[in-house]
Each structure stands twice: as C-alpha cells, then as structure tokens.
Design an enzyme around this catalytic site. Structure first.
Site, PDB file in Angstrom:
ATOM      1  CD  GLU A 189      -1.970  -4.461  11.383  1.00  0.00           C
ATOM      2  OE1 GLU A 189      -2.401  -4.169  10.244  1.00  0.00           O
ATOM      3  OE2 GLU A 189      -0.830  -4.924  11.589  1.00  0.00           O
TER       4      GLU A 189
ATOM      5  CE  LYS B 172      -3.557   2.438   2.647  1.00  0.00           C
ATOM      6  NZ  LYS B 172      -4.553   2.396   3.748  1.00  0.00           N
TER       7      LYS B 172
ATOM      8  N   GLY C 211      -4.972  -1.844   4.987  1.00  0.00           N
ATOM      9  CA  GLY C 211      -4.191  -2.970   4.468  1.00  0.00           C
ATOM     10  C   GLY C 211      -4.860  -4.310   4.720  1.00  0.00           C
ATOM     11  NE  ARG C 212      -6.614  -3.716  10.818  1.00  0.00           N
ATOM     12  CZ  ARG C 212      -5.916  -2.599  10.936  1.00  0.00           C
ATOM     13  NH1 ARG C 212      -4.732  -2.505  10.339  1.00  0.00           N
ATOM     14  NH2 ARG C 212      -6.380  -1.560  11.613  1.00  0.00           N
TER      15      ARG C 212
ATOM     16  CD  GLU D 108       8.963  -6.185   7.244  1.00  0.00           C
ATOM     17  OE1 GLU D 108       8.714  -5.070   6.723  1.00  0.00           O
ATOM     18  OE2 GLU D 108       8.534  -6.529   8.359  1.00  0.00           O
TER      19      GLU D 108
ATOM     20  CE  LYS E  11       5.580  -1.022   9.237  1.00  0.00           C
ATOM     21  NZ  LYS E  11       4.615  -0.439   8.282  1.00  0.00           N
TER      22      LYS E  11
ATOM     23  CG  HIS F 205      -4.340 -35.742  16.077  1.00  0.00           C
ATOM     24  ND1 HIS F 205      -4.557 -36.991  16.613  1.00  0.00           N
ATOM     25  CD2 HIS F 205      -5.312 -35.558  15.150  1.00  0.00           C
ATOM     26  CE1 HIS F 205      -5.594 -37.561  16.007  1.00  0.00           C
ATOM     27  NE2 HIS F 205      -6.065 -36.710  15.105  1.00  0.00           N
TER      28      HIS F 205
HETATM   29  O1  F6P Z   1       1.381  -4.428   9.892  1.00  0.00           O
HETATM   30  C1  F6P Z   1       1.429  -3.075   9.623  1.00  0.00           C
HETATM   31  C2  F6P Z   1       1.027  -2.827   8.188  1.00  0.00           C
HETATM   32  O2  F6P Z   1       0.957  -1.465   7.932  1.00  0.00           O
HETATM   33  C3  F6P Z   1      -0.286  -3.513   7.836  1.00  0.00           C
HETATM   34  O3  F6P Z   1      -1.409  -2.790   8.230  1.00  0.00           O
HETATM   35  C4  F6P Z   1      -0.126  -3.645   6.346  1.00  0.00           C
HETATM   36  O4  F6P Z   1      -1.041  -4.587   5.806  1.00  0.00           O
HETATM   37  C5  F6P Z   1       1.328  -4.117   6.253  1.00  0.00           C
HETATM   38  O5  F6P Z   1       1.998  -3.395   7.304  1.00  0.00           O
HETATM   39  C6  F6P Z   1       1.999  -3.896   4.914  1.00  0.00           C
HETATM   40  O6  F6P Z   1       1.942  -2.531   4.596  1.00  0.00           O
HETATM   41  P1  F6P Z   1       2.157  -2.135   3.034  1.00  0.00           P
HETATM   42  O7  F6P Z   1       1.032  -2.775   2.254  1.00  0.00           O
HETATM   43  O8  F6P Z   1       2.103  -0.645   3.026  1.00  0.00           O
HETATM   44  O9  F6P Z   1       3.489  -2.676   2.596  1.00  0.00           O
END
Ligand code: F6P
Length: 557
Positions: A363, A216, A277-278, A222, A505, A394
């Site tokens: 979240e 987003k 995002g979620r 990452e 972060k 199990h």
């Molecule tokens: O976990 C924090 C967050 O901002 C989530 O809300 C989001 O889905 C994820 O990191 C990835 O963010 P982006 O889509 O901006 O890379």
C-alpha cells in the site's frame, strides 16, 4: 504558489543517471555469477555482509551481490534524496505531498526529549497525554477495576477494524502471545463478511466483553457495519443502550463521529492525521497490544522501534540495516527482474507478519507515478507474500527451488527456544538454515537430466531476533517501515498516500446504492452479475444502507 514543473523542463530521470546505467551494466556482467563462488572468493564474506542492531542480526551474504554491485547500490542511495527526506520525515516536514501532511509515526515512539513541530506546535505533549490515557485504561481493564454493566471484569476484548487498524495490533498480539494477560482473550474482526463477526460474537458474554472500534477516519464501510452489528448484538443481549459506554471505546482521529456512535468522550483514544494507517500500531491503534501485554510491554515495543529509528538516523548508509535491505530489494526489482518478495518467518508466533508487511509495503510503494505525478519508467513496489516455515516447505518451496521464477526470500526467526520444546526449536532453526543453504547451493546430483536437480543460486536474507520480545518486535517492524521508506525515496514516489483504494470504495458505494436500478452506468458484466445479486436482496431503507434477503430469492438477470 504551487511549484509547477513545465513539461519541457529538463528534469532528473533516475533511469538515465550514471549510477543506474552502471548498475544495468553490472547486472549484465554478473548475471551468471554463482553466489557460492562469492564465498570461495572472499572467506570474510559472512563477516562483511552481516550486521547486528540491538537484538536483531541480519545476514545478507547469500545474495547475488558482488562487492562492486553493493558499492554501486550504495552510490544510488548517496545520490538520492534519502538523507534529506529522512531528516524531513523525522522533523515533521510535509513529505506526504498529495495529502499535504507530515509523516510522523516516528514521533509516536519518540522517547527522547526533543520536540516535534507540526503547524508550529510541539505535538509531543498530546502524544504523551494519549500514552497516559492508554496507560490508565489498560491498567484499569487488566486489573479488573474496569467493570461492565453487571459489575464483572472484562474477559474478552474485540478489536473492530481493518487494514492498518487491524493488521498491526493483530500481528503484535499474536506475536507476543506468551506475554499476554492470562485472563484476557483477544478477538479481531475485520472482514465485512458477516460470518467474521458472527463467529466472534458467538459464545461471548456481553457483560464481560469490551469492543474497541479502531478506525482512523471513522468512515470505513466494513468497520462501521461491524461496529453497528456489535452494538446491536450488545444492546439486544444487555438490554440497555446506556451500557454501551462501558463496553465500547474507540481509537480514531475523528472524535466527533466516535461520540455520535455512542462512545463516551473520555473513551475516545485519539491519534492524528499525520499517522498513516499502516504505520499506526504505535498510536492508540495499538490499544489491544497495551491491553494484551501491559503498558510497560507496549512501551518496550516503542523502545525497540525508537532504537531502530536512532540506528536508521545515525548509522552510515554502508552499515545501515534498513538501507541495506532496501537496496538489496531494489537490485532484484529493478535490475534482476524479480516481481515478488517472499517473507518466511520460521516462527509460528509471527504467522501474521507476512499479511502485515503486505499492507505496509504494497500500500506504500504500489505506485506508478512519482511525487510530481509523472508516470515512472521503472518498477516500484514488489508483490509481498509469504507464510511461516516450516509450513512453506510443504506448500510453495517446490516452486522456489525448481520453478522458473526468481524470488528473493527474507527468512526471519528468533534464537531463544521456548522452555519444554527445545527440540522443536532446534528442528525449526536447522530447517531454516538448511533451506537458505539449499536455495543457494542447489543440487547437481545426476547431471542436467536429473529431475531432482535444483539450480540453486536463489538468494535469501536471514534475520535473527535474539528472542521474540516486545522490544525486538518493535525494532523489527520499524526496520521494515524504514526499508519501505528508503525504497520509496529512491523511486521518488509518495509512500504515504493510497488513492488507489479510494476508487474501489467509491464504486462500492455507487453499486450498493443502486442495487434496485438497472443502471447503464456499469459495464455489461457488472450489470449481469448485479442481476444475479439483486435477486437475493431488497433495499428496505436506503438511508440506513439496510438491505435484507429477498424471500424466495430468484435470479432476475
Ligand atoms: O486500505 C485503505 C485504508 O485507508 C488503509 O490505509 C487503512 O489502514 C484502512 O483503509 C482502514 O482505514 P480506517 O482506519 O480509517 O478505518
């Protein structure tokens, strides 16, 4: 002018409400009730406490809920801001107050013709335009019309993203595997651990691989590191930077950053800041889903979610599936004292659903201040966890049957068996029903001293899909989105920001930039551990964030 609530202003306090106090009293009165007795007292209990919405059937009768408790919980919903906040969300009001944004994942699956206004403008035309872009692209890749640099069709799709930019499409592509294009393979890279991308890239042919950089913000460490590694691998293998454009696309709100990465403007699939995002799998973050099951399948998934939206909007609270699930959760969290919620899909295709629901719920509602920034004096979001059944039988069912914890369970399954394994499906479903019954009934074999005895009276819901189709999956996910929303409204928290993840972060950035300094800014433990880490790395180029392994590394703490 910002609304300022004076400290001494007498403001509404949820836990001092008459309804809340009544629920506390009802808990005292019903704490020793046996769920099985509720059935003996009311033979109609199953009929009264089950509900069908489209292709979903919810049985919520095996809960420690007397009629009086359920009635009082519904009163809690009626006395809350639910009806108002629900209308505000769907209409595009700014309900994400700390980020000053609307919350409009529902607009992404708005299949009606009513406009949705943001900043005075109807956003439906741009939503439709992006859907068309997804349609054209997915049809080109699936048909083989989209060619890589060697002129061959795409055979492997690699989604690079994390959190909501991974969990939704990953879960859906796995859930709908039987609907997947027979010649396309899908891979999801999310962890910054290099082993993740190395494992995926190993064995891929760059000429027939498409990368989707899903982010987003286009700023998540990452995802950017994984995307850069993928691009480096691609150029080293393919030999030409110019070919990146035919093998990398992006789903992002940040068109500029995507293009700076090397993605052609026409291959940026945009979405908007008012999609959390979620909550974003309905947007271009769902591109892998459209590639996997086809654009029509993707629209069917949107259709299922839209139908659940209509149910949520129009059904009376007493017959409203998301509302009932939310209230049952509030009963256990705020009045019974449950700390966690178990999600146990008896469906191997839904094995990633617990992970998806973890982010969606934890979240969203893992908050401890209300929408005014005031600390709350009641529990909020539960710890959501789970694994498929029958595997869980199990692994952790022993604790659920005979442990000291009280864990409400959502069992989820689809009724229609796959051809050729009907006997397996029969065993799967009968195991699930047996477990739900056993959790409620328990077993009093040899009296109290019997080590095999299970106390029982442990609650569960059973949610049945007629079949695991794109439409029913869309409805299932929308159901849980709205359940989380209802709980957030009743707790008066903001379910749509995530300031807690920003702290980690920020500190990660500080640590990685100062790996070579013995900074006093960090606690002794972090400094000591950094000493161990420092011995293995040296920073070659701070600007590129580039570190390489120190040869003959030594611990120098
Ligand atoms: O976990 C924090 C967050 O901002 C989530 O809300 C989001 O889905 C994820 O990191 C990835 O963010 P982006 O889509 O901006 O890379």
């Amino acid at each position: 002018m910002n609304l300022v609530i004076e400290e001494d202003t007498e403001v509404f306090q949820l836990t001092r409400s008459v309804t809340w106090q009544s629920l506390l009293k009802l808990r005292e009165q019903t704490a020793n009730d046996r769920i099985r007795d509720y059935f003996a007292q009311d033979p109609q209990r199953f009929d009264k406490m089950s509900l069908r919405v489209g292709g979903l059937f919810l049985d919520y009768s095996k809960h420690q809920l007397s009629d009086a408790v359920l009635e009082k919980l519904l009163e809690l919903a009626h006395h809350s801001a639910l009806v108002q906040r629900r209308a505000q969300m769907f209409s595009g009001d700014i309900i994400n107050v700390t980020e000053n944004r609307p919350v409009l994942h529902t607009a992404l699956r708005n299949l009606g013709d009513q406009p949705v206004i943001v900043d005075g403008k109807d956003v439906m035309p741009e939503i439709h335009a992006t859907r068309e872009q997804i349609k054209r692209f997915s049809e080109a890749v699936r048909s083989g019309e989209w060619k890589g640099y060697s002129g061959e069709r795409i055979r492997d799709v690699v989604n690079i993203g994390i959190g909501g930019s991974d969990l939704g499409p990953n879960m859906a592509c796995r859930a709908l595997l039987k609907h997947r294009h027979p010649e396309l393979n899908f891979h999801f890279v999310s962890n910054v651990d290099g082993a993740h991308i190395q494992k995926v890239l190993r064995g891929l042919n760059p000429a027939t691989t498409l990368f989707i950089v899903s982010t987003k913000t286009f700023s998540t460490q990452e995802t950017l590191l994984n995307a850069r590694t993928a691009r480096r691998w691609f150029v080293e293998q393919a030999g030409d930077d110019a070919d990146v454009g035919a093998h990398f696309v992006a789903a992002s709100t940040n068109r500029k950053a995507a293009m700076e990465f090397g993605i052609r403007e026409e291959n940026v699939f945009e979405f908007w800041a008012w999609v959390g995002g979620r909550y974003s799998m309905w947007s271009s973050i769902g591109l892998p889903i459209a590639l996997a099951i086809g654009f029509e399948g993707f629209i069917e998934m949107l259709q299922g979610a839209w139908e659940m939206d209509q149910h949520f909007l129009h059904a009376p609270l007493e017959e409203n599936m998301p509302v009932l699930m939310a209230l049952i959760g509030i009963w256990y969290i705020n009045f019974v004292g449950a700390e966690t919620q178990a999600i146990v899909p008896y469906d191997q295709a839904l094995h990633q659903l617990p992970s998806f629901l973890q982010q969606l719920d934890m979240e969203s509602n893992g908050k401890s201040v209300d929408i005014f920034g005031r600390p709350v004096d009641y529990k909020t979001g539960p710890i959501v966890w789970g694994q498929t059944g029958s595997n869980g039988q199990h692994a952790f069912f022993q604790l659920l049957h005979q442990g000291t914890r009280y864990v409400p369970i959502d069992f989820i399954a689809s009724l229609k068996p796959e051809p050729g394994v009907e006997d397996h499906h029969f065993a799967l479903l009968t195991n699930m029903l047996a477990q739900a019954n056993a959790f409620m009934e328990g077993s009093q074999q040899g009296g109290d001293l019997d080590p095999y005895s299970c106390p029982g009276n442990r609650p569960s819901s059973v949610l049945l899909l007629d079949e695991l189709t794109p439409r029913n999956l869309g409805a299932l996910i929308a159901l849980y989105e709205h359940k989380v929303f209802v709980q957030g409204v009743i707790w008066n928290i903001n379910s749509f920001d995530q300031w807690g993840v920003q702290l980690g972060k920020r500190i990660a950035g500080e640590i990685s930039e100062r790996i070579d300094e013995r900074s006093q800014d960090f606690d002794a433990s972090t400094q000591g551990l950094l000493g161990l880490v420092r011995g293995h790395f040296k920073t070659d180029d701070k600007s590129a964030g580039k570190t390489t392994a120190r040869k003959g590394s030594k611990a120098n703490h």
